[in-house]
Scaffold this motif. Structure first.
Motif, PDB file in Angstrom:
ATOM      1  N   GLU A 465       0.708  -1.176  -0.001  1.00 30.81           N
ATOM      2  CA  GLU A 465       0.094   0.039   0.056  1.00 30.81           C
ATOM      3  C   GLU A 465       0.835   1.149  -0.003  1.00 30.81           C
ATOM      4  O   GLU A 465       1.854   1.199   0.330  1.00 30.81           O
ATOM      5  CB  GLU A 465      -0.887  -0.020   1.044  1.00 30.81           C
ATOM      6  N   LYS A 466       0.420   2.305  -0.455  1.00 34.84           N
ATOM      7  CA  LYS A 466       0.904   3.560  -0.345  1.00 34.84           C
ATOM      8  C   LYS A 466       1.532   3.799   1.016  1.00 34.84           C
ATOM      9  O   LYS A 466       0.733   3.922   1.865  1.00 34.84           O
ATOM     10  CB  LYS A 466       0.273   4.754  -0.719  1.00 34.84           C
ATOM     11  N   GLY A 467       2.634   4.216   1.156  1.00 33.28           N
ATOM     12  CA  GLY A 467       3.262   4.567   2.558  1.00 33.28           C
ATOM     13  C   GLY A 467       3.640   3.297   3.265  1.00 33.28           C
ATOM     14  O   GLY A 467       3.898   3.662   4.517  1.00 33.28           O
ATOM     15  N   ALA A 468       3.558   2.238   2.761  1.00 31.06           N
ATOM     16  CA  ALA A 468       3.975   0.983   3.489  1.00 31.06           C
ATOM     17  C   ALA A 468       5.453   1.154   4.083  1.00 31.06           C
ATOM     18  O   ALA A 468       5.757   0.438   5.053  1.00 31.06           O
ATOM     19  CB  ALA A 468       3.519  -0.305   2.650  1.00 31.06           C
ATOM     20  N   PHE A 469       6.304   1.750   3.464  1.00 36.76           N
ATOM     21  CA  PHE A 469       7.512   1.762   3.759  1.00 36.76           C
ATOM     22  C   PHE A 469       8.146   3.038   2.986  1.00 36.76           C
ATOM     23  O   PHE A 469       7.564   3.565   2.013  1.00 36.76           O
ATOM     24  CB  PHE A 469       8.451   0.418   3.444  1.00 36.76           C
ATOM     25  N   THR A 470       9.522   3.270   3.280  1.00 33.97           N
ATOM     26  CA  THR A 470      10.236   4.521   2.595  1.00 33.97           C
ATOM     27  C   THR A 470      10.168   4.260   1.112  1.00 33.97           C
ATOM     28  O   THR A 470      10.887   3.052   0.818  1.00 33.97           O
ATOM     29  CB  THR A 470      11.516   4.619   3.316  1.00 33.97           C
ATOM     30  N   GLY A 471       9.619   5.257   0.418  1.00 30.78           N
ATOM     31  CA  GLY A 471       9.770   5.048  -1.152  1.00 30.78           C
ATOM     32  C   GLY A 471       8.743   4.242  -1.776  1.00 30.78           C
ATOM     33  O   GLY A 471       8.358   4.302  -3.034  1.00 30.78           O
ATOM     34  N   ALA A 472       7.522   3.833  -0.798  1.00 27.51           N
ATOM     35  CA  ALA A 472       6.132   3.410  -1.407  1.00 27.51           C
ATOM     36  C   ALA A 472       5.573   4.594  -1.684  1.00 27.51           C
ATOM     37  O   ALA A 472       4.600   4.746  -0.624  1.00 27.51           O
ATOM     38  CB  ALA A 472       5.601   2.282  -0.352  1.00 27.51           C
ATOM     39  N   VAL A 473       5.452   5.376  -2.868  1.00 24.51           N
ATOM     40  CA  VAL A 473       4.788   6.408  -3.160  1.00 24.51           C
ATOM     41  C   VAL A 473       3.337   6.400  -3.687  1.00 24.51           C
ATOM     42  O   VAL A 473       2.625   7.137  -3.638  1.00 24.51           O
ATOM     43  CB  VAL A 473       5.545   7.353  -4.045  1.00 24.51           C
TER      44      VAL A 473
END
Length: 709
Positions: A465-473
């Motif tokens: 999902e968006k924001g799940a980890f750094t870079g998951a834009v």
């Protein structure tokens, strides 16, 4: 004073005939009445058709500050007549003078009378209001001193009551017309929203804002239970008004609040009263619900909710949907509010169905686009793969056995484990399995478990999902979700980290998974085809591979024979590759010298078919004469004597480990010791750089070419 009485009645009649505004109408009524009957407080209550409930229709006062009076203002909610002083008037509807002290003896807890007594009001005059012979309410005149009414005064009050009853009935009729017009406007505005808005939150925000113009509430929620959710209701739309007059906002909860409000107990189960009937729960009723259900107890305590309006949208075998409104005031919702919301149910149900369909179309569209992008990339990156790869060229018994195994298992959904050395065509076998299966119309999704860092494999497999980890834009669909209805090929499955092996096992067993950073359980009907060049049984024994996953994968094994065990297929493969590669490279088709053919047959081919293809491609590029030139190829001896020695078997045979070691050393010599990159040995051998480094370490080969460990 008969003339004065007649004048009063005429004034009242004119006011009733010409006024349509409730406030101005009753201002005239109270002003005229005070000319004859001194009073300090006037009130009008109206009854429902069954004479079971009452509501305060009008109240006015004289000589007293409203804050001092502390009586409820005119409102739009009904309360029971039973248990209040009005039950005596309903039982015997006639003009009567009431001593407040007498009524307080019978109704000591009736708050309006208690407050009146504190304000020194001692007397009430009650006048029944009838229209068309039907009792519709009562007029009350309260005074600090006894009015000492005469029989003539009582007759006049009866006449006044008849006029006031007409005025009340007219006003109620106008209010009903206005309410219906308001409802029609509401329905029209909601229809316009349905036609113009396709996104979930903006649509229901518009619906809720329009509804709030008619029905006051602080919370608007729609919860839906759909097939596959195992009776669990999901919040489809939840909006909260943080302050009076403020716009509605999407409900934002922290993790603990979300757990409480999810309420997986029984509040929204199919057998509860909340799903059976549209209803209003307020006061003690709502408190009783709050005691029973954690979700309602939470909003009772933290949001001070005291009233709940519940309307089932649908309840059917494939699921249910429910709309709820809540407010802090116990008297926030009226029966007509419930009727208004019930009247909107068909539109809201249609909106839900349309949104479900629209969201499903969007998901399918995104999946198709993902598949299209994936397949275009596959075509571009695998242009040399497919029927022309040569993996099925030949007629050796080993190849025939592989083809038989493919024909046997392809029509089923059975999980297949393909084993074999690098370059034996494991991916082509997976493609052949998929193309021969009933799933051939959908995509075959491929993932090389050794080609990505461990921390990225989970995202590739299951998405994020968006924001799940750094870079998951942005949200990303994983390979399992993409392969739904098709097949997924997990190459080099032996390289999968142990923690991901457990998650893969869950997908194989239950066909369920979650995206990284998500809470929604997704299902994937994907056929799993795995491949490995390792001996997984040895990996299990060494603790590097889960035994339960191994047995779940190894349902139908297919073992691919190395090229050295298919030497009768080498010549057909040579002809196949020479013809295809010459055409692709724009080179003339050359013959293979018999001595070179003998050497090629004698070579052990640790890189198997892939290595043979690369050797031939290089020879086609550099050759100038009538025969292909294999200069520099370690397996092709410079003299026919050497070849004869190899073929005749007089030269000592090397072990498989020695052959593999020599082959890797040859590749490293050609690349100057470079392992990875565009000119590295891994590319030359067509294996993953990390796999090559692992082999080098195992065989005692250092990066410095020719120097042993």
């Amino acid at each position: 004073m008969p003339d004065q009485d007649e004048t009063l009645l005429l004034h009242l009649n004119d006011a009733i005939a010409t006024s349509r505004d409730k406030d101005s109408l009753f201002k005239v009524v109270t002003t005229k009445l005070r000319l004859i009957f001194p009073f300090d407080l006037i009130g009008i209550s109206v009854f429902d058709a069954e004479l079971k409930n009452k509501r305060l229709f009008l109240r006015d006062y004289y000589g007293t500050e409203e804050s001092d009076l502390a009586l409820p203002a005119g409102n739009n909610y009904f309360t029971p007549i039973a248990g209040s002083p009005l039950e005596k008037l309903v039982a015997n509807p006639q003009v009567r003078q009431i001593a407040l002290s007498d009524y307080l003896a019978d109704y000591p807890d009736y708050e309006p009378f208690v407050r009146m007594q504190q304000l020194l009001i001692t007397q009430l005059t009650a006048v029944p209001l009838r229209t068309g012979g039907r009792l519709i309410g009562a007029l009350f005149l309260a005074a600090r001193h006894s009015p000492n009414l005469t029989p003539a005064d009582e007759r006049l009050l009866e006449k006044i009551g008849a006029l006031v009853a007409v005025a009340v009935a007219n006003t109620l009729a106008f209010e009903e017309v206005a309410r219906r017009e308001q409802e029609r406007t509401l329905q029209l505005n909601i229809n316009n929203a349905l036609l113009s808005i396709k996104q979930r939150e903006p649509l229901f925000r518009a619906v809720a804002e329009e509804l709030s113009r008619v029905v006051p509430f602080e919370y608007f929620g729609i919860r839906v239970q759909r097939a596959g959710q195992e009776k669990e209701f999901q919040a489809f739309a939840e909006l909260l008004r943080p302050a009076p007059g403020a716009p509605l906002e999407a409900l934002s909860l922290d993790r603990d609040q979300a757990e409480i409000l999810a309420d997986k107990s029984t509040i929204y189960q199919q057998n509860t009263e909340l799903l059976q009937t549209a209803a209003i729960y307020s006061g003690p009723e709502f408190k009783a619900l709050a005691v029973r259900y954690p979700r309602l107890r939470y909003v009772y305590e933290h949001y001070h909710t005291r009233a709940l309006l519940v309307v089932p949208i649908w309840q059917r075998p494939d699921g249910a949907a429910i709309l709820t409104l809540s407010a802090a005031r116990p008297d926030a919702f009226r029966p007509q509010d419930l009727a208004t919301v019930v009247g909107l149910v068909p539109q809201i149900a249609l909106a839900l169905e349309n949104l479900f369909a629209f969201e499903q179309i969007q998901e399918l569209k995104a999946q198709v686009e993902q598949e299209r992008t994936y397949l275009v990339n596959e075509i571009n990156s695998s242009a040399r793969f497919g029927a022309d790869s040569g993996a099925f060229v030949g007629n050796s018994p080993a190849l025939q056995q592989t083809q038989l195994r493919i024909r046997q298992v392809a029509p089923t959904d059975t999980t297949v484990l393909i084993s074999g050395e690098t370059g034996t065509g494991k991916e082509l076998v997976a493609r052949e399995l998929h193309n021969a299966s009933p799933r051939h119309a959908r995509a075959l999704i491929k993932l090389n478990c050794a080609a990505l860092p461990a921390q990225l494999i989970e995202s590739e497999l299951f998405g994020h999902e968006k924001g799940a980890f750094t870079g998951a834009v942005e949200r990303r669909i994983g390979k399992f979700e993409l392969a739904n209805g098709g097949s997924i090929f997990l190459d080099e499955i032996g390289e999968l980290p142990l923690d991901l092996q457990a998650k893969l096992l869950r997908v194989l067993q239950e066909k369920e998974f979650e995206r990284l950073g998500g809470t929604r359980v997704l299902r994937s009907d994907a056929r799993v085809i795995a491949a490995t060049n390792r001996v997984l049984a040895d990996e299990v024994a060494a603790g590097r591979f889960r035994a339960d996953l191994y047995y779940r994968l190894n349902v139908f094994p297919i073992q691919l024979a190395p090229l050295r065990e298919r030497r009768e297929d080498i010549e057909p493969l040579l002809r196949h590759f020479v013809q295809r590669l010459s055409k692709r490279l724009g080179k003339p088709s050359r013959q293979v010298h018999p001595a070179d053919l003998a050497a090629l047959r004698a070579y052990s081919w640790p890189g198997n078919i892939r290595e043979l293809e690369h050797v031939l491609e290089q020879a086609i590029i550099v050759s100038q004469g009538p025969f292909l030139e294999f200069a520099g190829f370690a397996a092709a001896p410079a003299t026919s004597g050497a070849a004869d020695a190899t073929v005749s078997g007089t030269a000592p045979l090397k072990t498989m480990r020695e052959q593999e070691r020599d082959h890797i050393l040859t590749a490293l010599h050609r690349t100057g010791g470079r392992v990875s990159g565009a000119h590295g040995a891994a590319l030359l051998l067509d294996i993953n750089p990390k796999t090559l480094e692992a082999r080098m370490k195992k065989l005692g080969i250092r990066r410095t070419v020719g120097v042993e460990a």
